[in-house]
Design a protein around this motif. Structure first.
Motif, PDB file in Angstrom:
ATOM      1  N   MET A  41     -31.938  79.601  17.326  1.00 16.34           N
ATOM      2  CA  MET A  41     -32.965  79.336  16.318  1.00 16.34           C
ATOM      3  C   MET A  41     -32.358  79.425  14.923  1.00 16.34           C
ATOM      4  O   MET A  41     -32.632  78.579  14.057  1.00 16.34           O
ATOM      5  CB  MET A  41     -34.135  80.320  16.440  1.00 16.34           C
ATOM      6  CG  MET A  41     -35.193  80.139  15.357  1.00 16.34           C
ATOM      7  SD  MET A  41     -36.520  81.349  15.433  1.00 16.34           S
ATOM      8  CE  MET A  41     -37.641  80.528  16.554  1.00 16.34           C
ATOM      9  N   LEU A  42     -31.536  80.431  14.690  1.00 15.23           N
ATOM     10  CA  LEU A  42     -30.905  80.591  13.380  1.00 15.23           C
ATOM     11  C   LEU A  42     -29.956  79.426  13.075  1.00 15.23           C
ATOM     12  O   LEU A  42     -29.890  78.970  11.930  1.00 15.23           O
ATOM     13  CB  LEU A  42     -30.167  81.925  13.306  1.00 15.23           C
ATOM     14  CG  LEU A  42     -31.058  83.153  13.181  1.00 15.23           C
ATOM     15  CD1 LEU A  42     -30.271  84.420  13.475  1.00 15.23           C
ATOM     16  CD2 LEU A  42     -31.680  83.211  11.796  1.00 15.23           C
ATOM     17  N   ARG A  43     -29.233  78.975  14.075  1.00 15.16           N
ATOM     18  CA  ARG A  43     -28.358  77.811  13.867  1.00 15.16           C
ATOM     19  C   ARG A  43     -29.176  76.580  13.477  1.00 15.16           C
ATOM     20  O   ARG A  43     -28.827  75.843  12.547  1.00 15.16           O
ATOM     21  CB  ARG A  43     -27.552  77.529  15.137  1.00 15.16           C
ATOM     22  CG  ARG A  43     -26.435  78.511  15.374  1.00 15.16           C
ATOM     23  CD  ARG A  43     -25.683  78.181  16.647  1.00 15.16           C
ATOM     24  NE  ARG A  43     -24.614  79.142  16.870  1.00 15.16           N
ATOM     25  CZ  ARG A  43     -24.258  79.611  18.054  1.00 15.16           C
ATOM     26  NH1 ARG A  43     -24.884  79.205  19.150  1.00 15.16           N
ATOM     27  NH2 ARG A  43     -23.281  80.476  18.159  1.00 15.16           N
ATOM     28  N   ALA A  44     -30.270  76.346  14.194  1.00  9.81           N
ATOM     29  CA  ALA A  44     -31.133  75.204  13.889  1.00  9.81           C
ATOM     30  C   ALA A  44     -31.758  75.354  12.502  1.00  9.81           C
ATOM     31  O   ALA A  44     -31.849  74.378  11.749  1.00  9.81           O
ATOM     32  CB  ALA A  44     -32.222  75.068  14.959  1.00  9.81           C
TER      33      ALA A  44
ATOM     34  N   VAL B  59     -26.023  84.168  11.484  1.00  2.68           N
ATOM     35  CA  VAL B  59     -25.341  83.629  12.662  1.00  2.68           C
ATOM     36  C   VAL B  59     -23.971  84.281  12.814  1.00  2.68           C
ATOM     37  O   VAL B  59     -23.597  84.732  13.902  1.00  2.68           O
ATOM     38  CB  VAL B  59     -25.209  82.089  12.574  1.00  2.68           C
ATOM     39  CG1 VAL B  59     -24.241  81.563  13.618  1.00  2.68           C
ATOM     40  CG2 VAL B  59     -26.574  81.431  12.726  1.00  2.68           C
ATOM     41  N   ALA B  60     -23.223  84.353  11.735  1.00  3.87           N
ATOM     42  CA  ALA B  60     -21.885  84.951  11.787  1.00  3.87           C
ATOM     43  C   ALA B  60     -21.949  86.416  12.182  1.00  3.87           C
ATOM     44  O   ALA B  60     -21.129  86.889  12.986  1.00  3.87           O
ATOM     45  CB  ALA B  60     -21.193  84.796  10.437  1.00  3.87           C
ATOM     46  N   THR B  61     -22.906  87.150  11.665  1.00  2.00           N
ATOM     47  CA  THR B  61     -23.056  88.573  11.985  1.00  2.00           C
ATOM     48  C   THR B  61     -23.374  88.769  13.464  1.00  2.00           C
ATOM     49  O   THR B  61     -22.792  89.630  14.131  1.00  2.00           O
ATOM     50  CB  THR B  61     -24.161  89.204  11.115  1.00  2.00           C
ATOM     51  OG1 THR B  61     -23.793  89.076   9.746  1.00  2.00           O
ATOM     52  CG2 THR B  61     -24.370  90.669  11.456  1.00  2.00           C
ATOM     53  N   ILE B  62     -24.286  87.974  13.987  1.00  2.00           N
ATOM     54  CA  ILE B  62     -24.659  88.089  15.403  1.00  2.00           C
ATOM     55  C   ILE B  62     -23.501  87.676  16.297  1.00  2.00           C
ATOM     56  O   ILE B  62     -23.218  88.334  17.302  1.00  2.00           O
ATOM     57  CB  ILE B  62     -25.931  87.269  15.704  1.00  2.00           C
ATOM     58  CG1 ILE B  62     -27.128  87.869  14.963  1.00  2.00           C
ATOM     59  CG2 ILE B  62     -26.206  87.235  17.204  1.00  2.00           C
ATOM     60  CD1 ILE B  62     -28.370  86.996  14.974  1.00  2.00           C
ATOM     61  N   GLU B  63     -22.803  86.610  15.935  1.00  2.00           N
ATOM     62  CA  GLU B  63     -21.654  86.176  16.732  1.00  2.00           C
ATOM     63  C   GLU B  63     -20.568  87.247  16.768  1.00  2.00           C
ATOM     64  O   GLU B  63     -19.943  87.468  17.803  1.00  2.00           O
ATOM     65  CB  GLU B  63     -21.083  84.864  16.187  1.00  2.00           C
ATOM     66  CG  GLU B  63     -21.952  83.673  16.510  1.00  2.00           C
ATOM     67  CD  GLU B  63     -21.455  82.379  15.889  1.00  2.00           C
ATOM     68  OE1 GLU B  63     -20.672  82.419  14.913  1.00  2.00           O
ATOM     69  OE2 GLU B  63     -21.854  81.318  16.394  1.00  2.00           O
ATOM     70  N   GLU B  64     -20.362  87.922  15.659  1.00  2.00           N
ATOM     71  CA  GLU B  64     -19.376  89.019  15.611  1.00  2.00           C
ATOM     72  C   GLU B  64     -19.803  90.164  16.528  1.00  2.00           C
ATOM     73  O   GLU B  64     -18.989  90.734  17.253  1.00  2.00           O
ATOM     74  CB  GLU B  64     -19.222  89.513  14.176  1.00  2.00           C
ATOM     75  CG  GLU B  64     -18.166  90.578  14.003  1.00  2.00           C
ATOM     76  CD  GLU B  64     -18.032  91.012  12.557  1.00  2.00           C
ATOM     77  OE1 GLU B  64     -17.821  92.227  12.332  1.00  2.00           O
ATOM     78  OE2 GLU B  64     -18.136  90.169  11.654  1.00  2.00           O
TER      79      GLU B  64
END
Length: 115
Positions: free
Chosen positions: A100-103, A45-50
């Motif tokens: 989906m990854l967050r869930a 999640v952190a990688t995608i958000e970045e």
């Protein structure tokens, strides 16, 4: 070609492989099949958000605009003029998988594809 992401934490997500490839490359994952285990979901999640934040600082490149101009498609009247370019952002493409990854992280589930 399509790729289907599956998790017990969310409904299946179907994406074109070419769109999923950028996301999976960020996560160092194989496009054909793989798994993001529950322990790695928060990092994913952190990688995608970045990557989303980074993509918002860059506009459409001149190469893309040049390619569109060089390959005009006929409109309804047969004219070879383009409609305005409608870009779908990386953020919009990544959003379903990001959710989906967050869930998966919250519920302690894995995310799989190609199985």
């Amino acid at each position: 070609m399509l790729i289907t992401f599956k998790s017990k934490a969310a409904a299946d997500i179907v994406m074109y492989k070419e769109h999923a490839q950028r996301i999976l490359e960020l996560l160092d994952k194989d496009i054909e099949r793989g798994i993001i285990v529950k322990e790695d979901a928060a990092n994913a999640v952190a990688t995608i958000e970045e990557a989303i934040a980074d993509s918002r600082t860059h506009s459409v490149s001149g190469l893309v605009q040049h390619d569109v101009a060089e390959h005009p498609q006929p409109n309804e009247d047969g004219d070879h003029e383009h409609a305005p370019i409608e870009n779908i952002s990386f953020a919009a493409r990544a959003f379903p998988l990001l959710e989906m990854l967050r869930a998966a992280h919250e519920q302690g589930c894995d995310v799989v594809w190609g199985v």
